[in-house]
Design a protein around this motif. Sequence first.
Motif, short mmCIF file in Angstrom:
data_model
loop_
_atom_site.label_atom_id
_atom_site.label_comp_id
_atom_site.label_asym_id
_atom_site.label_seq_id
_atom_site.Cartn_x
_atom_site.Cartn_y
_atom_site.Cartn_z
N MET A 188 0.84 -1.20 0.00
CA MET A 188 0.00 0.00 0.00
C MET A 188 0.87 1.25 0.00
O MET A 188 1.89 1.29 0.70
CB MET A 188 -0.92 0.00 1.23
N ARG A 189 0.46 2.22 -0.77
CA ARG A 189 1.12 3.53 -0.75
C ARG A 189 0.32 4.44 0.16
O ARG A 189 -0.86 4.67 -0.09
CB ARG A 189 1.18 4.12 -2.16
N PHE A 190 0.95 4.96 1.17
CA PHE A 190 0.24 5.84 2.08
C PHE A 190 0.34 7.28 1.57
O PHE A 190 0.80 8.18 2.27
CB PHE A 190 0.79 5.69 3.49
N SER A 191 -0.13 7.45 0.33
CA SER A 191 -0.11 8.77 -0.30
C SER A 191 -1.30 9.58 0.19
O SER A 191 -2.23 9.06 0.82
CB SER A 191 -0.16 8.63 -1.82
N ARG A 192 -1.30 10.84 -0.13
CA ARG A 192 -2.38 11.73 0.32
C ARG A 192 -3.76 11.27 -0.18
O ARG A 192 -4.71 11.19 0.61
CB ARG A 192 -2.10 13.17 -0.12
N PRO A 193 -3.92 10.96 -1.49
CA PRO A 193 -5.25 10.50 -1.95
C PRO A 193 -5.71 9.23 -1.26
O PRO A 193 -6.89 9.09 -0.92
CB PRO A 193 -5.04 10.27 -3.46
N VAL A 194 -4.79 8.29 -1.03
CA VAL A 194 -5.14 7.03 -0.37
C VAL A 194 -5.55 7.28 1.08
O VAL A 194 -6.56 6.76 1.56
CB VAL A 194 -3.97 6.03 -0.44
#
Length: 334
Positions: A108-114
């Motif tokens: 999982m990418r803990f990016s802003r959109p996610v």
Amino acid sequence: RGRRDQACKSLRTVALPASGGHGLGEGYAAGRLDAGGILLSGTELEYSERQAVVGAARARLYLILTAVGYSTMGAAFKFVDWNPLVISAAEKMFAFFCLGIARGSFKMRFSRPVLLGAICSYACTTCFVAANKLTTAANAIVLQYTNPMFVVLLSWLVLRRRAQRRDILLTAVLMGGIALFFLDELSPGHLVGNLLALCSGILMAVNTLYARYSGADVIEYGMVSCLLSVGIGAAAVITEPPVVTAVSLVAVVFLGVISTGIPMILFAKAAPCTPPVETSILLMLDPVLNPLLVALLVGEVPGPWALVGAAVVLGGVAAWCWNGRPKKNGKESA
């Protein structure tokens, strides 16, 4: 074939020279350009439009199955006598594995959109659970399913997209049907609980719009949301350990896989390519089917007003599905 599938996404009308013709008015046939500016022949255009219809029907079916899956929660909860936070944590743990398998990866990418999607999804669920503690279940469900109204309002105010008059009218009818369904159980008071239920409706609308327009991976931020539920529920496991029986274990696995995991996968496939008002209308099957399934499996029979409300909602959704058609001009309402 890839070019044709891409053409389903965005079509605009141009002129195609017809064999033997010379004037624009009579010697040109209607053709269209796909999203990449590639000219489509008449045969390719027909194929593209057929594919668009098939894709819309498949998305609609996925959303109906999503509502059916969500509606099994009420009956399954009856077989688990645990703290609600513990149930949610166990349920989301199994849902997490379902989502990871469907996605083909647990990275999982803990990016802003996610993170935004995960927080919004978790907040919606938390508000609804808290509302059930502070007001009646009927109040909580009716107020949460005001969400189509907020989909219309937010689409207009934030995204500048207007809903069709037909959709607004049907939304009002379905909300009335849900109110009838729970008419015998609605009660005054419980201000804080009612406000939380209303917040869950607003957040549900935001979730629908976010899944459609954010471009974020819905399954990915669903997995992060599941982890939030597991982490917070772990504290409740320590303070109030659950009594695990064969029945409760089967029920929790059912909740995680059938009631949550598979519906989240279907929602992730359908919501990004479906108008938000359509999504929210189809998901309104959930609050009606939920008590009906409880009646069948547990024996809690709904009253006469509930049956009238169920008929209104089921009939309204069926009529909408029967008359709804994808637009041929490529424009989309809210």
